[in-house]
Motif scaffolding. Structure first.
Motif, PDB file in Angstrom:
ATOM      1  N   ALA A 190      61.309  74.422  38.701  1.00 20.61           N
ATOM      2  CA  ALA A 190      59.867  74.699  38.579  1.00 20.61           C
ATOM      3  C   ALA A 190      59.125  73.508  37.967  1.00 20.61           C
ATOM      4  O   ALA A 190      58.000  73.170  38.376  1.00 20.61           O
ATOM      5  CB  ALA A 190      59.663  75.956  37.736  1.00 20.61           C
ATOM      6  N   THR A 191      59.779  72.856  37.003  1.00 21.87           N
ATOM      7  CA  THR A 191      59.147  71.672  36.402  1.00 21.87           C
ATOM      8  C   THR A 191      59.021  70.534  37.414  1.00 21.87           C
ATOM      9  O   THR A 191      58.024  69.799  37.452  1.00 21.87           O
ATOM     10  CB  THR A 191      59.934  71.198  35.174  1.00 21.87           C
ATOM     11  OG1 THR A 191      60.069  72.279  34.243  1.00 21.87           O
ATOM     12  CG2 THR A 191      59.263  70.029  34.508  1.00 21.87           C
ATOM     13  N   VAL A 192      60.059  70.396  38.270  1.00 17.95           N
ATOM     14  CA  VAL A 192      59.996  69.349  39.305  1.00 17.95           C
ATOM     15  C   VAL A 192      58.815  69.597  40.244  1.00 17.95           C
ATOM     16  O   VAL A 192      58.123  68.652  40.666  1.00 17.95           O
ATOM     17  CB  VAL A 192      61.336  69.313  40.075  1.00 17.95           C
ATOM     18  CG1 VAL A 192      61.199  68.460  41.324  1.00 17.95           C
ATOM     19  CG2 VAL A 192      62.446  68.776  39.190  1.00 17.95           C
ATOM     20  N   ILE A 195      55.784  68.294  38.684  1.00 18.99           N
ATOM     21  CA  ILE A 195      55.757  66.824  38.687  1.00 18.99           C
ATOM     22  C   ILE A 195      55.275  66.297  40.046  1.00 18.99           C
ATOM     23  O   ILE A 195      54.448  65.391  40.130  1.00 18.99           O
ATOM     24  CB  ILE A 195      57.155  66.275  38.342  1.00 18.99           C
ATOM     25  CG1 ILE A 195      57.505  66.596  36.881  1.00 18.99           C
ATOM     26  CG2 ILE A 195      57.215  64.770  38.587  1.00 18.99           C
ATOM     27  CD1 ILE A 195      58.922  66.231  36.491  1.00 18.99           C
ATOM     28  N   VAL A 196      55.792  66.932  41.118  1.00 22.31           N
ATOM     29  CA  VAL A 196      55.376  66.507  42.462  1.00 22.31           C
ATOM     30  C   VAL A 196      53.893  66.786  42.670  1.00 22.31           C
ATOM     31  O   VAL A 196      53.159  65.980  43.272  1.00 22.31           O
ATOM     32  CB  VAL A 196      56.243  67.211  43.522  1.00 22.31           C
ATOM     33  CG1 VAL A 196      55.724  66.909  44.917  1.00 22.31           C
ATOM     34  CG2 VAL A 196      57.697  66.785  43.392  1.00 22.31           C
ATOM     35  N   ALA A 197      53.423  67.938  42.209  1.00 26.82           N
ATOM     36  CA  ALA A 197      52.007  68.279  42.364  1.00 26.82           C
ATOM     37  C   ALA A 197      51.113  67.311  41.609  1.00 26.82           C
ATOM     38  O   ALA A 197      49.960  67.065  41.998  1.00 26.82           O
ATOM     39  CB  ALA A 197      51.771  69.705  41.879  1.00 26.82           C
ATOM     40  N   GLY A 199      51.614  64.180  41.444  1.00 28.73           N
ATOM     41  CA  GLY A 199      51.627  62.880  42.115  1.00 28.73           C
ATOM     42  C   GLY A 199      52.639  61.923  41.570  1.00 28.73           C
ATOM     43  O   GLY A 199      52.579  60.723  41.881  1.00 28.73           O
ATOM     44  N   LEU A 200      53.621  62.402  40.778  1.00 21.78           N
ATOM     45  CA  LEU A 200      54.645  61.529  40.230  1.00 21.78           C
ATOM     46  C   LEU A 200      55.849  61.511  41.147  1.00 21.78           C
ATOM     47  O   LEU A 200      56.122  62.464  41.888  1.00 21.78           O
ATOM     48  CB  LEU A 200      55.045  62.003  38.831  1.00 21.78           C
ATOM     49  CG  LEU A 200      53.920  62.004  37.773  1.00 21.78           C
ATOM     50  CD1 LEU A 200      54.437  62.615  36.474  1.00 21.78           C
ATOM     51  CD2 LEU A 200      53.398  60.591  37.545  1.00 21.78           C
ATOM     52  N   SER A 201      56.582  60.425  41.083  1.00 24.54           N
ATOM     53  CA  SER A 201      57.786  60.279  41.895  1.00 24.54           C
ATOM     54  C   SER A 201      58.894  59.690  41.023  1.00 24.54           C
ATOM     55  O   SER A 201      58.704  59.495  39.816  1.00 24.54           O
ATOM     56  CB  SER A 201      57.509  59.390  43.117  1.00 24.54           C
ATOM     57  OG  SER A 201      57.064  58.104  42.704  1.00 24.54           O
ATOM     58  N   ASP A 202      60.046  59.382  41.630  1.00 26.55           N
ATOM     59  CA  ASP A 202      61.184  58.784  40.928  1.00 26.55           C
ATOM     60  C   ASP A 202      61.665  59.721  39.810  1.00 26.55           C
ATOM     61  O   ASP A 202      61.491  59.427  38.615  1.00 26.55           O
ATOM     62  CB  ASP A 202      60.805  57.407  40.390  1.00 26.55           C
ATOM     63  CG  ASP A 202      62.034  56.655  39.863  1.00 26.55           C
ATOM     64  OD1 ASP A 202      63.166  57.096  40.164  1.00 26.55           O
ATOM     65  OD2 ASP A 202      61.848  55.664  39.147  1.00 26.55           O
ATOM     66  N   ALA A 235      49.813  61.297  30.941  1.00 23.25           N
ATOM     67  CA  ALA A 235      48.499  61.541  31.539  1.00 23.25           C
ATOM     68  C   ALA A 235      48.549  62.704  32.523  1.00 23.25           C
ATOM     69  O   ALA A 235      47.523  63.360  32.765  1.00 23.25           O
ATOM     70  CB  ALA A 235      48.013  60.266  32.251  1.00 23.25           C
ATOM     71  N   ALA A 236      49.733  63.000  33.094  1.00 22.98           N
ATOM     72  CA  ALA A 236      49.871  64.123  34.027  1.00 22.98           C
ATOM     73  C   ALA A 236      50.079  65.458  33.317  1.00 22.98           C
ATOM     74  O   ALA A 236      50.170  66.503  33.974  1.00 22.98           O
ATOM     75  CB  ALA A 236      51.031  63.852  34.988  1.00 22.98           C
ATOM     76  N   GLY A 237      50.159  65.446  31.975  1.00 25.12           N
ATOM     77  CA  GLY A 237      50.262  66.686  31.212  1.00 25.12           C
ATOM     78  C   GLY A 237      51.656  67.027  30.743  1.00 25.12           C
ATOM     79  O   GLY A 237      51.895  68.172  30.321  1.00 25.12           O
ATOM     80  N   PHE A 238      52.585  66.062  30.744  1.00 26.72           N
ATOM     81  CA  PHE A 238      53.949  66.314  30.287  1.00 26.72           C
ATOM     82  C   PHE A 238      54.197  65.552  28.984  1.00 26.72           C
ATOM     83  O   PHE A 238      53.452  64.640  28.623  1.00 26.72           O
ATOM     84  CB  PHE A 238      54.947  65.880  31.359  1.00 26.72           C
ATOM     85  CG  PHE A 238      54.769  66.604  32.682  1.00 26.72           C
ATOM     86  CD1 PHE A 238      55.365  67.833  32.893  1.00 26.72           C
ATOM     87  CD2 PHE A 238      53.990  66.060  33.703  1.00 26.72           C
ATOM     88  CE1 PHE A 238      55.210  68.498  34.102  1.00 26.72           C
ATOM     89  CE2 PHE A 238      53.843  66.722  34.901  1.00 26.72           C
ATOM     90  CZ  PHE A 238      54.432  67.937  35.108  1.00 26.72           C
ATOM     91  N   GLN A 239      55.290  65.947  28.302  1.00 23.64           N
ATOM     92  CA  GLN A 239      55.651  65.327  27.034  1.00 23.64           C
ATOM     93  C   GLN A 239      57.037  64.677  27.172  1.00 23.64           C
ATOM     94  O   GLN A 239      58.062  65.285  26.817  1.00 23.64           O
ATOM     95  CB  GLN A 239      55.639  66.376  25.909  1.00 23.64           C
ATOM     96  CG  GLN A 239      54.295  67.009  25.666  1.00 23.64           C
ATOM     97  CD  GLN A 239      53.265  65.968  25.230  1.00 23.64           C
ATOM     98  OE1 GLN A 239      53.593  65.012  24.512  1.00 23.64           O
ATOM     99  NE2 GLN A 239      52.026  66.148  25.668  1.00 23.64           N
ATOM    100  N   PRO A 240      57.137  63.451  27.672  1.00 22.75           N
ATOM    101  CA  PRO A 240      58.440  62.802  27.832  1.00 22.75           C
ATOM    102  C   PRO A 240      58.897  62.177  26.522  1.00 22.75           C
ATOM    103  O   PRO A 240      58.136  62.084  25.553  1.00 22.75           O
ATOM    104  CB  PRO A 240      58.148  61.739  28.895  1.00 22.75           C
ATOM    105  CG  PRO A 240      56.735  61.365  28.653  1.00 22.75           C
ATOM    106  CD  PRO A 240      56.035  62.621  28.205  1.00 22.75           C
ATOM    107  N   ARG A 241      60.134  61.687  26.521  1.00 30.59           N
ATOM    108  CA  ARG A 241      60.672  60.951  25.385  1.00 30.59           C
ATOM    109  C   ARG A 241      61.398  59.718  25.890  1.00 30.59           C
ATOM    110  O   ARG A 241      61.866  59.690  27.047  1.00 30.59           O
ATOM    111  CB  ARG A 241      61.599  61.834  24.537  1.00 30.59           C
ATOM    112  CG  ARG A 241      62.808  62.373  25.237  1.00 30.59           C
ATOM    113  CD  ARG A 241      63.513  63.437  24.396  1.00 30.59           C
ATOM    114  NE  ARG A 241      64.697  63.978  25.059  1.00 30.59           N
ATOM    115  CZ  ARG A 241      65.933  63.510  24.896  1.00 30.59           C
ATOM    116  NH1 ARG A 241      66.162  62.479  24.079  1.00 30.59           N
ATOM    117  NH2 ARG A 241      66.949  64.081  25.541  1.00 30.59           N
TER     118      ARG A 241
END
Length: 284
Positions: A190-192, A195-197, A199-202, A235-241
């Motif tokens: 669901a998270t993927v 991410i696709v929505a 506009g992110l890739s890789d 900027a896409a609304g996620f919290q990476p590390r």
């Protein structure tokens, strides 16, 4: 026959004209009328006569007539007697007056007061050209936290300043951008989709190990590339590390020296082990 007759006629006419011309009498000229007494006589004078003499001749009879009218008892002079020529009166010529020169001498021009000289404005001293900017790099620091602390100690002596990580000489350092592991595989899927929505890739889902169901968003050889990726994911609304692996690199503090500051002074305040010159164009 006709020609002879014409010649005879012409000869007779010529003889008649010649006889009249020889026998004619000179015409008698009429005597000029005698002018009345007291009237001026008009005479023709040849060219070149002085105008003053002509004027005197014309005025003389008039003056005599005025004299007779003033004295009626006086005997009239014979008309044929020539009138006495009046004595020419010299016209007085205006003489130059010496009033103006005398007045100029009596009232000499007042002396002109000397004009005060205005001092020329002083030229401002030429400004010294500004010293070219100087940039340095301070370090190395073991980690980012130590570099940030050194930047705080340098303060306004080094501005603008930035932190830069120099990879290890072995080149084994790696930087990964990850999203935290999901509770299940379905949650990771669901998270993927999100991410696709966005506009992110890789990306890919880690299937096993301690980071199972976590989503990897890229692996980089330098921190700058990894941090740019993190900014895009945030900027896409996620919290990476950010996860570093391999041999850690070194951190450096780079910046431009403030006016009046020296490299040794900044190095001492920041507690850096080294300082080296840096091209300022690298900071732009």
């Amino acid at each position: 026959m006709l020609t002879r007759a014409l010649i005879v006629v012409l000869a007779i006419l010529n003889l008649g004209v010649a006889s009249w011309w020889l026998l004619r009498t000179e015409p008698t000229r009429a005597a000029a009328p005698t002018p009345p007494s007291g009237v001026a006589e008009l005479r023709w004078l040849p060219g070149g006569t002085d105008a003053v003499a002509v004027a005197q001749t014309a005025v003389a009879p008039t003056e005599a007539l005025v004299a007779r009218e003033a004295a009626p008892g006086a005997a009239l002079a014979p008309a044929d007697a020539p009138a006495a020529a009046p004595t020419p009166t010299a016209t007085p010529q205006p003489q130059p007056t010496a009033a103006a020169p005398l007045a100029a001498v009596a009232n000499p021009a007042a002396p002109t007061p000397p004009v005060a000289e205005t001092p020329a404005p002083e030229k401002p001293a030429p400004e010294k050209p500004a010293a070219p900017p100087r940039c340095i790099a301070l370090g190395p620091f073991a980690d980012r936290a130590a570099a940030v602390a050194a930047q705080g100690r340098a303060g306004s002596l080094l501005t603008p300043a930035r932190l830069r990580e120099q990879p290890a000489a072995s080149g084994s350092a790696r930087y990964r951008v990850l999203l935290p592991a999901a509770a299940s595989r379905d949650d990771a899927q669901a998270t993927v989709k999100r991410i696709v929505a966005a506009g992110l890739s890789d990306y890919y889902i880690i299937g096993q190990g301690e980071e199972a169901n976590a989503i990897a968003l890229g692996q980089y050889r330098n921190r700058e590339g990894a941090e740019r990726r993190m900014a895009a994911v945030q900027a896409a609304g996620f919290q990476p590390r950010l996860v570093a692996s391999g041999e850690a690199g070194q951190w450096w503090l780079e910046g431009q020296l403030a006016n009046g500051s020296e490299p040794g002074q900044v190095q001492q305040r920041s507690a850096a082990a080294q300082q080296r010159s840096l091209d300022c164009t690298r900071l732009r």
